[in-house]
Design a protein around this motif. Structure first.
Motif, PDB file in Angstrom:
ATOM      1  N   PRO A  55      18.645 -68.004  16.154  1.00  0.00           N
ATOM      2  CA  PRO A  55      17.619 -68.617  16.650  1.00  0.00           C
ATOM      3  C   PRO A  55      17.725 -67.445  17.272  1.00  0.00           C
ATOM      4  O   PRO A  55      17.678 -66.409  18.058  1.00  0.00           O
ATOM      5  CB  PRO A  55      17.843 -69.775  16.946  1.00  0.00           C
ATOM      6  N   ARG A  56      15.712 -67.051  18.219  1.00  0.00           N
ATOM      7  CA  ARG A  56      15.762 -67.060  19.106  1.00  0.00           C
ATOM      8  C   ARG A  56      16.417 -66.816  20.313  1.00  0.00           C
ATOM      9  O   ARG A  56      16.855 -67.578  20.680  1.00  0.00           O
ATOM     10  CB  ARG A  56      14.472 -66.784  19.957  1.00  0.00           C
ATOM     11  N   GLN A  57      16.201 -65.786  20.963  1.00  0.00           N
ATOM     12  CA  GLN A  57      17.757 -65.603  22.553  1.00  0.00           C
ATOM     13  C   GLN A  57      16.111 -66.589  23.695  1.00  0.00           C
ATOM     14  O   GLN A  57      15.099 -66.439  23.787  1.00  0.00           O
ATOM     15  CB  GLN A  57      17.636 -64.747  22.814  1.00  0.00           C
ATOM     16  N   ILE A  58      17.382 -67.241  24.367  1.00  0.00           N
ATOM     17  CA  ILE A  58      16.455 -67.789  25.879  1.00  0.00           C
ATOM     18  C   ILE A  58      17.331 -67.475  27.121  1.00  0.00           C
ATOM     19  O   ILE A  58      18.386 -67.286  26.651  1.00  0.00           O
ATOM     20  CB  ILE A  58      16.985 -69.392  25.266  1.00  0.00           C
ATOM     21  N   PHE A  88      14.354 -62.588   6.033  1.00  0.00           N
ATOM     22  CA  PHE A  88      13.117 -62.988   7.018  1.00  0.00           C
ATOM     23  C   PHE A  88      13.293 -62.879   8.953  1.00  0.00           C
ATOM     24  O   PHE A  88      14.097 -63.188   9.179  1.00  0.00           O
ATOM     25  CB  PHE A  88      12.978 -64.319   7.333  1.00  0.00           C
ATOM     26  N   ILE A  89      12.022 -62.398   9.695  1.00  0.00           N
ATOM     27  CA  ILE A  89      11.741 -62.010  10.781  1.00  0.00           C
ATOM     28  C   ILE A  89      10.658 -62.622  11.678  1.00  0.00           C
ATOM     29  O   ILE A  89       9.700 -62.770  10.371  1.00  0.00           O
ATOM     30  CB  ILE A  89      11.484 -60.870  11.289  1.00  0.00           C
ATOM     31  N   ASP A  90      10.542 -64.099  11.866  1.00  0.00           N
ATOM     32  CA  ASP A  90       9.818 -64.940  12.690  1.00  0.00           C
ATOM     33  C   ASP A  90       9.674 -65.590  11.224  1.00  0.00           C
ATOM     34  O   ASP A  90       7.785 -65.883  11.295  1.00  0.00           O
ATOM     35  CB  ASP A  90       9.119 -64.261  14.105  1.00  0.00           C
ATOM     36  N   GLY A  91       9.595 -66.256  10.086  1.00  0.00           N
ATOM     37  CA  GLY A  91       9.108 -66.701   9.376  1.00  0.00           C
ATOM     38  C   GLY A  91       9.305 -65.828   8.175  1.00  0.00           C
ATOM     39  O   GLY A  91       7.937 -66.263   6.948  1.00  0.00           O
TER      40      GLY A  91
END
Length: 101
Positions: A55-58, A88-91
């Protein structure tokens, strides 16, 4: 005159050889290629045999960190000894790699 044409010829050759080509993968229901979305790949290739999701870093405030992306790795196979890995990057499909086991 040749001195003026040589840089132009070199630039032409370099730009012609650096043209990016989309990678593709033949699936049971069609062909997917880089640039396709995850939903399209699922519709054409079915569920992958293996998935990894990053997932993205928060940031500390609970918001996605600037510049962070989601990364997914899917694997299909081995099918007759061939394993196909999709990234995949961001889908969006950005890389297809195939190798024999």
């Amino acid at each position: 005159m040749l001195n003026r044409l040589l840089p132009l010829m070199l630039l032409t050759v370099i730009s012609a050889t650096s043209t990016a080509q989309a990678a593709s993968l033949r699936c049971e229901k069609g062909i997917v290629e880089t640039g396709d979305m995850q939903e399209d790949v699922l519709a054409l290739c079915g569920e992958p045999d293996q998935r990894e999701h990053t997932p993205r870093q928060i940031d500390p405030d609970g918001y996605p960190a600037e510049g962070s992306v989601t990364v997914d790795h899917w694997s299909y196979g081995p099918d007759n000894g061939m394993v196909r890995r999709l990234r995949f990057i961001d889908g969006r499909l950005v890389d297809i790699d195939s190798s024999r086991r």
